[in-house]
Design an enzyme around this catalytic site. Sequence first.
Site, PDB file in Angstrom:
ATOM      1  N   ASP A  44      -4.729  65.562  85.490  1.00 53.27           N
ATOM      2  CA  ASP A  44      -4.958  66.975  85.198  1.00 53.27           C
ATOM      3  C   ASP A  44      -6.402  67.390  84.910  1.00 53.27           C
ATOM      4  OD1 ASP A  44      -2.264  66.429  85.206  1.00 53.27           O
ATOM      5  OD2 ASP A  44      -1.777  67.631  83.453  1.00 53.27           O
ATOM      6  N   GLU A  96       1.742  57.457  75.912  1.00 56.53           N
ATOM      7  CA  GLU A  96       1.457  58.153  77.174  1.00 56.53           C
ATOM      8  C   GLU A  96       0.176  57.595  77.809  1.00 56.53           C
ATOM      9  OE1 GLU A  96       0.987  62.383  76.702  1.00 56.53           O
ATOM     10  OE2 GLU A  96       1.033  62.768  78.857  1.00 56.53           O
TER      11      GLU A  96
HETATM   12  C1  GLC Z   1       0.772  65.084  82.523  1.00 53.58           C
HETATM   13  C2  GLC Z   1       0.113  64.097  83.471  1.00 53.58           C
HETATM   14  C3  GLC Z   1       0.893  64.041  84.778  1.00 53.58           C
HETATM   15  C4  GLC Z   1       2.354  63.714  84.475  1.00 53.58           C
HETATM   16  C5  GLC Z   1       2.953  64.654  83.425  1.00 53.58           C
HETATM   17  C6  GLC Z   1       4.315  64.195  82.937  1.00 53.58           C
HETATM   18  O1  GLC Z   1       0.711  66.383  83.037  1.00 53.58           O
HETATM   19  O2  GLC Z   1      -1.213  64.420  83.707  1.00 53.58           O
HETATM   20  O3  GLC Z   1       0.347  63.103  85.641  1.00 53.58           O
HETATM   21  O4  GLC Z   1       3.108  63.762  85.638  1.00 53.58           O
HETATM   22  O5  GLC Z   1       2.111  64.727  82.319  1.00 53.58           O
HETATM   23  O6  GLC Z   1       4.257  62.897  82.411  1.00 53.58           O
END
Ligand code: GLC
Length: 419
Positions: free
Chosen positions: A162, A389
């Site tokens: 992101d 995460e």
């Molecule tokens: C965040 C991450 C993305 C992922 C999402 C759900 O937005 O950047 O890559 O798919 O979270 O885990």
Amino acid sequence: MNALSDNAIEILRENDRGTYTVPTKGLYPFQWNWDSCLTALGQRHFDEARAWTEIETLMAHQWPCGMVPHIVFHKPDDGYFPGPDVWATGRPVPTSGITQPAVAGFALRRLFDLAKDRGAAETRVRALLPKVAAWHRWFFATRDPAGEGLVAIIHPWESGRDNSIDWDAAFDRVPTEGVSPYTRRDTQHANPAHRPTKEQYDRYLWLVEHFRSLNWETSRLHDASPFRVVDPGFNGILLRACADLADLAEHLGAAEIAAENRNFAKKGLAALESLWSEQHGQYLCKDRVTGTLVQSQSIGGLLAAFAAIPRERAARIAQTIDNHATRFRVASHLPSDPRFDAKRYWRGPVWLVVNYMVADGLARAGQVDAANAITASSLDLIRESGFAEYYDPQTGEPLGGGRFTWTAAMVLEFLSMER
Ligand code: GLC
């Protein structure tokens, strides 16, 4: 079975909503595209049938044009922003209007190759094959209108990385004014210092509102977007998926799909070479609006190794990773870059999913020591810091959401690779 795999399975079960899995409770209460495909690879270790279902559920929400959306909002939940009312894509079950890295083709092949129940695997893969093929076709038709061989993303969220430093310069062209007032939810679940900034959020939303004003006609959005970037990581995943899908299709006697995807992979791999930087020892993004390479050494340029890049490039990428010299591998951005931020999301932290794909690609290219080093480092990180995460590559501090689905799935994969 050991404690680590028991824990991983427990997390995958806890986040399972029956036919899809949420990335983590609270922060991400819906189904995410590439999360699900990678999650299925973890599920296969304890419930093969459930693993197929994960991908089937995602593909059931494919748009008629072929796009597979990045989020499926199965059930209302106001813990996440922007929700279905902001996207307003008009789908029967609400979804977002942009896509995510096309890892499905790779996941299908891996599930199929390693399936114990061969009969079920064949039935299920046969039904999924044309859908994934339609997604790939959509990518090249709408995101590579000039036929260069590589596709562009039109929103940073599509990359899955992101707030990467890769997007900063191109993102500056996206206005921040005129966005409807909003309240973020991510910063209520996680430390704001470890998340994207307010200005980045304004721009994310500006693009969403812009695409919405064009009625989500996906064939128009590429040319209409002020943000168009060719990401070597995103393309590396797509090209690997094309090659894997071609192999599967060949095996299943689907000659047209095989030829089409073989061709995408071949042309794309040749075009990828134009993104190689000998000076940096990795691939770089290309800003399609200005036509220039982006001077930003992120994990995207290493992740390209997931596709069948030349062996000497893979060797150089292995060296570049060694040169990072962080306590844990692989930092999502070059640590010596002044813009590197060890705790802020995709601007430095380690992510296990990326480690997995880089390790897999390097191993296939003969860089076995480099791949093993990534596997070992990933498992050390989990043993020390649990299933987060993302992680600080220097200290190993766990960051963002906890009890994270795809992290758990990757642990099961890494454990099986280690054996
Ligand atoms: C965040 C991450 C993305 C992922 C999402 C759900 O937005 O950047 O890559 O798919 O979270 O885990």
